[in-house]
Motif scaffolding. Structure first.
Motif, PDB file in Angstrom:
ATOM      1  N   GLY A 288      -9.232 -10.312   5.327  1.00  0.00           N
ATOM      2  CA  GLY A 288      -7.848 -10.613   5.698  1.00  0.00           C
ATOM      3  C   GLY A 288      -6.892  -9.481   5.411  1.00  0.00           C
ATOM      4  O   GLY A 288      -7.245  -8.305   5.430  1.00  0.00           O
ATOM      5  N   ARG A 289      -5.662  -9.859   5.093  1.00  0.00           N
ATOM      6  CA  ARG A 289      -4.576  -8.896   4.922  1.00  0.00           C
ATOM      7  C   ARG A 289      -3.888  -9.116   3.576  1.00  0.00           C
ATOM      8  O   ARG A 289      -3.847 -10.248   3.081  1.00  0.00           O
ATOM      9  CB  ARG A 289      -3.527  -9.082   6.037  1.00  0.00           C
ATOM     10  CG  ARG A 289      -4.104  -8.886   7.432  1.00  0.00           C
ATOM     11  CD  ARG A 289      -3.569  -9.884   8.420  1.00  0.00           C
ATOM     12  NE  ARG A 289      -3.848 -11.263   8.064  1.00  0.00           N
ATOM     13  CZ  ARG A 289      -5.004 -11.881   8.317  1.00  0.00           C
ATOM     14  NH1 ARG A 289      -5.973 -11.251   8.953  1.00  0.00           N
ATOM     15  NH2 ARG A 289      -5.188 -13.144   7.946  1.00  0.00           N
ATOM     16  N   GLU A 290      -3.323  -8.089   2.991  1.00  0.00           N
ATOM     17  CA  GLU A 290      -2.491  -8.266   1.814  1.00  0.00           C
ATOM     18  C   GLU A 290      -1.145  -8.815   2.276  1.00  0.00           C
ATOM     19  O   GLU A 290      -0.495  -8.256   3.147  1.00  0.00           O
ATOM     20  CB  GLU A 290      -2.300  -6.945   1.075  1.00  0.00           C
ATOM     21  CG  GLU A 290      -3.565  -6.437   0.415  1.00  0.00           C
ATOM     22  CD  GLU A 290      -3.332  -5.178  -0.384  1.00  0.00           C
ATOM     23  OE1 GLU A 290      -2.637  -4.272   0.136  1.00  0.00           O
ATOM     24  OE2 GLU A 290      -3.824  -5.093  -1.516  1.00  0.00           O
ATOM     25  N   MET A 291      -0.750  -9.934   1.689  1.00  0.00           N
ATOM     26  CA  MET A 291       0.480 -10.599   2.122  1.00  0.00           C
ATOM     27  C   MET A 291       1.652 -10.171   1.235  1.00  0.00           C
ATOM     28  O   MET A 291       1.655 -10.451   0.052  1.00  0.00           O
ATOM     29  CB  MET A 291       0.293 -12.119   2.039  1.00  0.00           C
ATOM     30  CG  MET A 291      -0.793 -12.641   2.986  1.00  0.00           C
ATOM     31  SD  MET A 291      -1.125 -14.395   2.665  1.00  0.00           S
ATOM     32  CE  MET A 291      -2.849 -14.321   2.233  1.00  0.00           C
ATOM     33  N   PHE A 292       2.641  -9.514   1.771  1.00  0.00           N
ATOM     34  CA  PHE A 292       2.784  -9.091   3.159  1.00  0.00           C
ATOM     35  C   PHE A 292       2.892  -7.565   3.248  1.00  0.00           C
ATOM     36  O   PHE A 292       3.461  -7.031   4.196  1.00  0.00           O
ATOM     37  CB  PHE A 292       4.051  -9.741   3.768  1.00  0.00           C
ATOM     38  CG  PHE A 292       3.767 -11.100   4.360  1.00  0.00           C
ATOM     39  CD1 PHE A 292       3.388 -11.222   5.668  1.00  0.00           C
ATOM     40  CD2 PHE A 292       3.855 -12.239   3.595  1.00  0.00           C
ATOM     41  CE1 PHE A 292       3.138 -12.461   6.235  1.00  0.00           C
ATOM     42  CE2 PHE A 292       3.597 -13.489   4.142  1.00  0.00           C
ATOM     43  CZ  PHE A 292       3.241 -13.595   5.470  1.00  0.00           C
ATOM     44  N   GLU A 293       2.305  -6.888   2.281  1.00  0.00           N
ATOM     45  CA  GLU A 293       2.357  -5.435   2.299  1.00  0.00           C
ATOM     46  C   GLU A 293       1.667  -4.870   3.538  1.00  0.00           C
ATOM     47  O   GLU A 293       2.166  -3.935   4.162  1.00  0.00           O
ATOM     48  CB  GLU A 293       1.710  -4.871   1.024  1.00  0.00           C
ATOM     49  CG  GLU A 293       1.767  -3.354   0.907  1.00  0.00           C
ATOM     50  CD  GLU A 293       3.186  -2.798   0.811  1.00  0.00           C
ATOM     51  OE1 GLU A 293       3.362  -1.603   1.096  1.00  0.00           O
ATOM     52  OE2 GLU A 293       4.116  -3.556   0.453  1.00  0.00           O
ATOM     53  N   THR A 294       0.516  -5.448   3.897  1.00  0.00           N
ATOM     54  CA  THR A 294      -0.178  -4.977   5.094  1.00  0.00           C
ATOM     55  C   THR A 294       0.679  -5.186   6.339  1.00  0.00           C
ATOM     56  O   THR A 294       0.730  -4.330   7.233  1.00  0.00           O
ATOM     57  CB  THR A 294      -1.527  -5.695   5.265  1.00  0.00           C
ATOM     58  OG1 THR A 294      -2.334  -5.467   4.101  1.00  0.00           O
ATOM     59  CG2 THR A 294      -2.261  -5.180   6.483  1.00  0.00           C
ATOM     60  N   TRP A 295       1.374  -6.320   6.403  1.00  0.00           N
ATOM     61  CA  TRP A 295       2.222  -6.605   7.567  1.00  0.00           C
ATOM     62  C   TRP A 295       3.349  -5.574   7.678  1.00  0.00           C
ATOM     63  O   TRP A 295       3.696  -5.126   8.777  1.00  0.00           O
ATOM     64  CB  TRP A 295       2.784  -8.021   7.461  1.00  0.00           C
ATOM     65  CG  TRP A 295       1.741  -9.068   7.673  1.00  0.00           C
ATOM     66  CD1 TRP A 295       0.799  -9.467   6.772  1.00  0.00           C
ATOM     67  CD2 TRP A 295       1.507  -9.824   8.857  1.00  0.00           C
ATOM     68  NE1 TRP A 295       0.006 -10.441   7.326  1.00  0.00           N
ATOM     69  CE2 TRP A 295       0.420 -10.682   8.597  1.00  0.00           C
ATOM     70  CE3 TRP A 295       2.129  -9.876  10.104  1.00  0.00           C
ATOM     71  CZ2 TRP A 295      -0.076 -11.575   9.553  1.00  0.00           C
ATOM     72  CZ3 TRP A 295       1.648 -10.770  11.050  1.00  0.00           C
ATOM     73  CH2 TRP A 295       0.559 -11.595  10.774  1.00  0.00           C
ATOM     74  N   TYR A 296       3.911  -5.211   6.542  1.00  0.00           N
ATOM     75  CA  TYR A 296       4.945  -4.170   6.541  1.00  0.00           C
ATOM     76  C   TYR A 296       4.357  -2.857   7.058  1.00  0.00           C
ATOM     77  O   TYR A 296       4.959  -2.176   7.904  1.00  0.00           O
ATOM     78  CB  TYR A 296       5.499  -3.989   5.124  1.00  0.00           C
ATOM     79  CG  TYR A 296       6.531  -2.894   5.014  1.00  0.00           C
ATOM     80  CD1 TYR A 296       7.849  -3.114   5.395  1.00  0.00           C
ATOM     81  CD2 TYR A 296       6.184  -1.634   4.540  1.00  0.00           C
ATOM     82  CE1 TYR A 296       8.797  -2.107   5.306  1.00  0.00           C
ATOM     83  CE2 TYR A 296       7.120  -0.613   4.454  1.00  0.00           C
ATOM     84  CZ  TYR A 296       8.431  -0.857   4.827  1.00  0.00           C
ATOM     85  OH  TYR A 296       9.357   0.151   4.743  1.00  0.00           O
ATOM     86  N   ALA A 297       3.170  -2.495   6.579  1.00  0.00           N
ATOM     87  CA  ALA A 297       2.523  -1.258   7.028  1.00  0.00           C
ATOM     88  C   ALA A 297       2.258  -1.283   8.523  1.00  0.00           C
ATOM     89  O   ALA A 297       2.444  -0.279   9.225  1.00  0.00           O
ATOM     90  CB  ALA A 297       1.225  -1.044   6.257  1.00  0.00           C
ATOM     91  N   MET A 298       1.847  -2.447   9.051  1.00  0.00           N
ATOM     92  CA  MET A 298       1.601  -2.560  10.494  1.00  0.00           C
ATOM     93  C   MET A 298       2.852  -2.240  11.298  1.00  0.00           C
ATOM     94  O   MET A 298       2.814  -1.457  12.261  1.00  0.00           O
ATOM     95  CB  MET A 298       1.133  -3.972  10.841  1.00  0.00           C
ATOM     96  CG  MET A 298      -0.274  -4.314  10.456  1.00  0.00           C
ATOM     97  SD  MET A 298      -0.701  -5.953  11.111  1.00  0.00           S
ATOM     98  CE  MET A 298      -0.329  -6.998   9.728  1.00  0.00           C
ATOM     99  N   SER A 299       3.957  -2.852  10.900  1.00  0.00           N
ATOM    100  CA  SER A 299       5.209  -2.638  11.628  1.00  0.00           C
ATOM    101  C   SER A 299       5.636  -1.180  11.564  1.00  0.00           C
ATOM    102  O   SER A 299       6.067  -0.598  12.568  1.00  0.00           O
ATOM    103  CB  SER A 299       6.309  -3.546  11.060  1.00  0.00           C
ATOM    104  OG  SER A 299       6.033  -4.903  11.347  1.00  0.00           O
TER     105      SER A 299
END
Length: 342
Positions: A288-299
């Motif tokens: 999965g993803r680190e919530m929500f550090e990975t999401w920030y990196a994606m953006s």
């Protein structure tokens, strides 16, 4: 509303009418615009051994989506009607040691959207506000729909420093392709990716891989020579779940090499642990993803010019889900997206 449902404990899915989900005080109701088909969805459709253990029918399937917020619960702050959003598909307990320490991706009580509870292959989906990612900057709807698997690729690829490193990726499926794009964008010197599908290897070249190697006709050692490597790869990203791929990766790592392993094997397999020890290789499992550090990196990666457009190779109206699933199961293309507005 229309939804794609696993109606009974047997192969197949059905597009049927189901009640619209109800949002609680801490929830967000989202109108689904696009959805991405994942390998998990293929397992559920086929009703294989894993699906039989993990899923209880009836169930609305799907966990990759982009959509528009249509209502928010009274306790929700920071999310507004009209926001374009994606969703983190791992719903965590919020009470265990890891959750309380901010390591929500390690929650032992995780429930999967579209696996342990009704998912997003529907006209509407409800999520806790804590699982909703608001896109604060413009993003293509199709790309927003694949933020979940994109997050797997980012979490895996950025597990170790990449600047100036030689990176080996085994498996050129959609997540492997995205990982190749991320690794090159993040400063890797060489990115090599392996597969046995020439169509997928061609996609890998389009996203920036320096070497796309068909391992049915050439070895990873051959790839090292083509790249002029003397001591092996510095970083390995195992995306296939194939035992032979993992063994070949280990055999071609430099001493002190680091491997992030996302590919999920279907059964146990032997590993040359003596090589792991004597070569001092680090192996890290990724889920999965680190919530929500990975999401920030994606953006941020997308804002910085990362182009994932070549990874999406199939687009279908939701009503044509059978064709969409057949495309996704073919093993020759990239991500397949379904349009729920068509």
């Amino acid at each position: 509303m229309k939804a794609l449902v696993k109606e009974k404990a047997a192969p197949g899915l059905s597009l049927v009418e189901v009640p619209e989900p109800e949002a609680g005080p801490g929830d967000v109701l989202i109108k689904v615009l696009r959805t991405g088909i994942c390998g998990t969805d293929l397992h559920i459709r086929a009703w294989d051994g894993w699906a039989q253990q993990a899923v209880s029918a009836p169930l609305v399937v799907g966990h990759e989506f982009s959509g528009e917020v249509v209502s928010v619960g009274r306790d929700v702050a920071g999310i507004e009607v009209g926001d374009l959003v994606s969703g983190e598909g791992h719903l965590v307990c919020g009470k265990c040691r890891n959750c309380l320490a901010g390591r929500r991706h390690l929650c032992r009580a995780t429930v999967g959207l579209g696996v342990g509870r009704d998912g997003c292959f529907a006209e509407y989906v409800v999520l806790p506000a804590s699982n909703v990612w608001v896109h604060r900057n413009p993003v293509d709807l199709d790309i927003a729909a694949i933020f979940d698997p994109f997050g797997n690729a980012v979490h895996t690829a950025l597990s170790f420093p990449l600047v100036g490193e030689d990176v080996l990726i085994t498996g050129a499926g959609p997540i492997g392709l995205m990982a190749a794009a991320v690794a090159k964008h993040a400063g890797a010197r060489n990115v090599a990716i392996t597969d046995v599908s020439e169509a997928r290897l061609d996609l890998a070249r389009k996203v920036g891989a320096d070497l796309a190697l068909d391992v049915s006709s050439a070895s990873i050692a051959d790839g090292q020579r083509l790249l002029g490597l003397r001591e092996g790869f510095d970083v390995g990203l195992e995306m296939s779940g194939n035992p032979a791929a993992m063994r070949d990766m280990l055999a071609n790592m430099t001493h002190g090499g680091r491997i992030a392993m996302l590919g999920l094997p279907s059964q146990e397999f032997a590993v040359d642990w003596a090589r792991v020890v004597t070569s001092m290789i680090t192996i890290k499992g990724i889920y999965g993803r680190e919530m929500f550090e990975t999401w920030y990196a994606m953006s941020v990666l997308l804002e910085g010019g990362l182009d994932l457009a070549p990874v999406i190779t199939g687009r279908y109206p939701a009503a044509e889900f059978e064709a969409a699933f057949a495309d996704a199961a073919s093993g020759h293309g990239g991500k397949v997206v379904m349009d729920w507005t068509a």
